[in-house]
Motif scaffolding. Structure first.
Motif, PDB file in Angstrom:
ATOM      1  N   LEU A 117      10.570  10.150  12.396  1.00  0.00           N
ATOM      2  CA  LEU A 117      11.202  11.465  12.303  1.00  0.00           C
ATOM      3  C   LEU A 117      11.459  11.834  10.846  1.00  0.00           C
ATOM      4  CD1 LEU A 117      12.379  13.933  13.681  1.00  0.00           C
ATOM      5  CD2 LEU A 117      14.561  12.703  13.884  1.00  0.00           C
ATOM      6  N   PHE A 118      11.863  10.864  10.044  1.00  0.00           N
ATOM      7  CA  PHE A 118      12.108  11.133   8.629  1.00  0.00           C
ATOM      8  C   PHE A 118      10.805  11.513   7.922  1.00  0.00           C
ATOM      9  CE2 PHE A 118      12.656   9.462   4.203  1.00  0.00           C
ATOM     10  CZ  PHE A 118      13.561  10.424   3.784  1.00  0.00           C
ATOM     11  N   VAL A 119       9.736  10.784   8.192  1.00  0.00           N
ATOM     12  CA  VAL A 119       8.440  11.090   7.577  1.00  0.00           C
ATOM     13  C   VAL A 119       7.975  12.475   8.002  1.00  0.00           C
ATOM     14  CG1 VAL A 119       5.989  10.463   7.577  1.00  0.00           C
ATOM     15  CG2 VAL A 119       7.739   8.694   7.271  1.00  0.00           C
ATOM     16  N   GLU A 120       8.089  12.788   9.270  1.00  0.00           N
ATOM     17  CA  GLU A 120       7.707  14.114   9.753  1.00  0.00           C
ATOM     18  C   GLU A 120       8.463  15.214   8.995  1.00  0.00           C
ATOM     19  OE1 GLU A 120       8.574  16.728  13.758  1.00  0.00           O
ATOM     20  OE2 GLU A 120       8.143  14.589  14.020  1.00  0.00           O
ATOM     21  N   GLN A 155       4.527   3.983   3.456  1.00  0.00           N
ATOM     22  CA  GLN A 155       3.181   3.809   3.994  1.00  0.00           C
ATOM     23  C   GLN A 155       2.743   5.026   4.806  1.00  0.00           C
ATOM     24  OE1 GLN A 155       4.066   0.151   6.061  1.00  0.00           O
ATOM     25  NE2 GLN A 155       3.200  -1.143   4.435  1.00  0.00           N
ATOM     26  N   LYS A 156       3.643   5.531   5.634  1.00  0.00           N
ATOM     27  CA  LYS A 156       3.304   6.664   6.499  1.00  0.00           C
ATOM     28  C   LYS A 156       3.256   7.973   5.715  1.00  0.00           C
ATOM     29  CE  LYS A 156       4.640   4.585  10.869  1.00  0.00           C
ATOM     30  NZ  LYS A 156       5.495   4.636  12.085  1.00  0.00           N
ATOM     31  N   MET A 157       4.083   8.101   4.697  1.00  0.00           N
ATOM     32  CA  MET A 157       4.015   9.290   3.849  1.00  0.00           C
ATOM     33  C   MET A 157       2.675   9.347   3.125  1.00  0.00           C
ATOM     34  SD  MET A 157       6.625  11.405   3.873  1.00  0.00           S
ATOM     35  CE  MET A 157       6.261  12.275   2.335  1.00  0.00           C
ATOM     36  N   MET A 201       9.931  14.981   5.926  1.00  0.00           N
ATOM     37  CA  MET A 201       9.533  15.021   4.522  1.00  0.00           C
ATOM     38  C   MET A 201       8.147  15.648   4.350  1.00  0.00           C
ATOM     39  SD  MET A 201      11.897  13.750   2.412  1.00  0.00           S
ATOM     40  CE  MET A 201      12.899  14.919   3.350  1.00  0.00           C
ATOM     41  N   LEU A 202       7.237  15.376   5.272  1.00  0.00           N
ATOM     42  CA  LEU A 202       5.903  15.980   5.193  1.00  0.00           C
ATOM     43  C   LEU A 202       5.979  17.497   5.417  1.00  0.00           C
ATOM     44  CD1 LEU A 202       3.712  13.351   7.071  1.00  0.00           C
ATOM     45  CD2 LEU A 202       3.676  13.859   4.623  1.00  0.00           C
ATOM     46  N   LYS A 203       6.833  17.932   6.325  1.00  0.00           N
ATOM     47  CA  LYS A 203       7.007  19.367   6.551  1.00  0.00           C
ATOM     48  C   LYS A 203       7.564  20.041   5.296  1.00  0.00           C
ATOM     49  CE  LYS A 203       9.264  22.739   9.569  1.00  0.00           C
ATOM     50  NZ  LYS A 203      10.176  22.937  10.734  1.00  0.00           N
ATOM     51  N   TRP A 204       8.535  19.395   4.657  1.00  0.00           N
ATOM     52  CA  TRP A 204       9.111  19.919   3.406  1.00  0.00           C
ATOM     53  C   TRP A 204       8.024  20.053   2.339  1.00  0.00           C
ATOM     54  CZ3 TRP A 204      13.440  22.052   1.495  1.00  0.00           C
ATOM     55  CH2 TRP A 204      13.786  21.876   0.153  1.00  0.00           C
ATOM     56  N   GLN A 205       7.185  19.039   2.214  1.00  0.00           N
ATOM     57  CA  GLN A 205       6.120  19.070   1.224  1.00  0.00           C
ATOM     58  C   GLN A 205       5.060  20.119   1.572  1.00  0.00           C
ATOM     59  OE1 GLN A 205       5.639  17.900  -1.715  1.00  0.00           O
ATOM     60  NE2 GLN A 205       3.539  18.623  -1.902  1.00  0.00           N
ATOM     61  N   ASN A 206       4.650  20.159   2.819  1.00  0.00           N
ATOM     62  CA  ASN A 206       3.590  21.079   3.210  1.00  0.00           C
ATOM     63  C   ASN A 206       4.046  22.536   3.173  1.00  0.00           C
ATOM     64  OD1 ASN A 206       1.834  18.923   3.616  1.00  0.00           O
ATOM     65  ND2 ASN A 206       2.367  18.725   5.784  1.00  0.00           N
ATOM     66  N   LYS A 243      18.057  14.268  10.599  1.00  0.00           N
ATOM     67  CA  LYS A 243      16.746  13.660  10.836  1.00  0.00           C
ATOM     68  C   LYS A 243      16.482  12.430   9.976  1.00  0.00           C
ATOM     69  CE  LYS A 243      14.757  18.063  12.274  1.00  0.00           C
ATOM     70  NZ  LYS A 243      13.715  19.097  12.059  1.00  0.00           N
ATOM     71  N   GLU A 244      17.527  11.858   9.393  1.00  0.00           N
ATOM     72  CA  GLU A 244      17.320  10.771   8.435  1.00  0.00           C
ATOM     73  C   GLU A 244      17.716   9.399   8.971  1.00  0.00           C
ATOM     74  OE1 GLU A 244      19.778  11.939   5.128  1.00  0.00           O
ATOM     75  OE2 GLU A 244      21.616  11.217   6.067  1.00  0.00           O
ATOM     76  N   HIS A 245      18.266   9.330  10.176  1.00  0.00           N
ATOM     77  CA  HIS A 245      18.842   8.063  10.648  1.00  0.00           C
ATOM     78  C   HIS A 245      18.281   7.618  11.999  1.00  0.00           C
ATOM     79  CE1 HIS A 245      21.254  10.724  13.178  1.00  0.00           C
ATOM     80  NE2 HIS A 245      21.593  11.377  12.087  1.00  0.00           N
ATOM     81  N   SER A 246      17.099   8.123  12.350  1.00  0.00           N
ATOM     82  CA  SER A 246      16.508   7.779  13.650  1.00  0.00           C
ATOM     83  C   SER A 246      15.154   7.104  13.501  1.00  0.00           C
ATOM     84  CB  SER A 246      16.377   9.053  14.507  1.00  0.00           C
ATOM     85  OG  SER A 246      17.640   9.640  14.721  1.00  0.00           O
TER      86      SER A 246
END
Length: 344
Positions: free
Chosen positions: A38-41, A116-118, A43-48, A31-34
């Motif tokens: 998708l990457f922000v989604e 910015q999106k994070m 990372m936010l899931k990991w944090q939440n 999920k890191e190269h698209s």
């Protein structure tokens, strides 16, 4: 009730908080190269999911090479590294291709968008760190030198080390071009995205089995210090990786946090920091990342509690010694967090 930012900034100010701030990180290779969304989604899931006290972003390991023309097959990974299709530097003639790039274009623009999106997606004011490799580590990657294994002896038999000795003037010019690019990228991260901090990967360049102290002082330190200046007023978290990595080299850098693997052979323990680390720098670490991905939740919890006991009078940032395995289990993370919160 402490906020995450209050807890984090207390230890940065060398004050004991209710407990040390804690976080962990890993790659999500699928999920890191698209693109940014998708990457922000992810990372936010990991944090939440785990409610970390600070966020350390883990972008794909190849984005620096991409900036200078590297090409990769993202359907074929070895560990966290995609298969190289085209190397930016294959010999001395290719050094001329490593020119100064604008820090707000291409892959750099993507990473600015991520920040910015994070920030928009986080539900509170949480300290967030973007991962940034030091200029010499970027050069190492451009030369297709895989990261030095964390827990095995380093080899000096690689293209970057060869060029440093055969073409030092060209290498210095190349390093300056990389540094100028990264400095401009830093400027945009700060001014356009309001970045709180940088996880600055010094990687394994300072390891005794890789560079001599004299080589490190010539080919690494001057460019690090330029980056430290460019990164102001960001909080700077330096990560030295692997065995015999000489964290003492960074003991008086103009930084906020020093992270090193006390679990690796030849490195000082975290609780020795007051004896050698500048009083302005907060130590970070405390849990051997090699335990994760092995169903060793009890060992992780025990080690974490032992670190808290040893460090009870020393303000520090709690973290694994390096990036976690991609097959890390939920119960391991829960055990790590529960132990970390045991002072609550």
């Amino acid at each position: 009730m402490w906020t995450k930012k209050e807890r984090f900034e207390a230890v940065l100010n060398h004050e004991l908080a209710d407990r040390p701030p804690v976080s962990a990180w890993r790659h999500f290779t699928e999920k890191e190269h698209s693109g940014a969304d998708l990457f922000v989604e992810t990372m936010l899931k990991w944090q939440n999911t785990y409610d970390w006290d600070y966020v350390k972003l883990q972008p794909r390991a190849s984005y620096y090479e991409e900036a200078w023309g590297g090409q990769f097959d993202y359907n074929d990974y070895e560990g966290v590294l995609p298969k190289v299709v085209k190397d930016p530097i294959g010999g001395v003639a290719d050094l001329e291709r490593i020119t100064v790039l604008p820090g707000d274009q291409g892959v750099f623009a993507e990473q600015i968008e991520v920040i910015q999106k994070m920030k928009a997606g986080l539900n509170e004011d949480i300290p967030m760190f973007q991962t940034m490799m030091c200029p010499t580590s970027v050069l190492q990657k451009l030369c297709a030198v895989n990261p030095i294994g964390r827990y095995r002896a380093a080899s000096r038999d690689d293209l970057m080390m060869t060029l440093m000795h055969e073409q030092p003037e060209r290498i210095h010019k190349t390093l300056q071009n990389i540094t100028d690019t990264m400095a401009d990228y830093s400027k945009h991260l700060i001014e356009d995205a309001g970045l709180y901090g940088v996880f600055y990967g010094a990687t394994g360049l300072s390891r005794s089995t890789y560079m001599t102290k004299e080589e490190w002082e010539e080919f690494v330190k001057p460019y690090d210090l330029q980056m430290m200046e460019a990164l102001k007023p960001c909080k700077i978290m330096v990560h030295a990786c692997g065995l015999e990595v000489n964290p003492e080299y960074f003991a008086h850098y103009p930084i906020d946090i020093l992270h090193w693997p006390e679990s690796a052979a030849g490195n000082p323990k975290l609780d020795t920091a007051p004896q050698w680390l500048d009083k302005s720098i907060t130590p970070m670490g405390g849990c051997d990342e090699r335990l994760f991905g092995q169903h060793k939740a009890e060992e992780i919890a025990a080690l974490t509690r032992n670190t808290l006991k040893r460090m009870k009078d020393i303000p520090f940032v709690l973290a694994p010694d390096c990036s976690l395995a991609t097959n890390t289990y939920d119960e391991e993370l829960r055990a790590f967090i529960e132990a970390a919160h045991s002072n609550d």
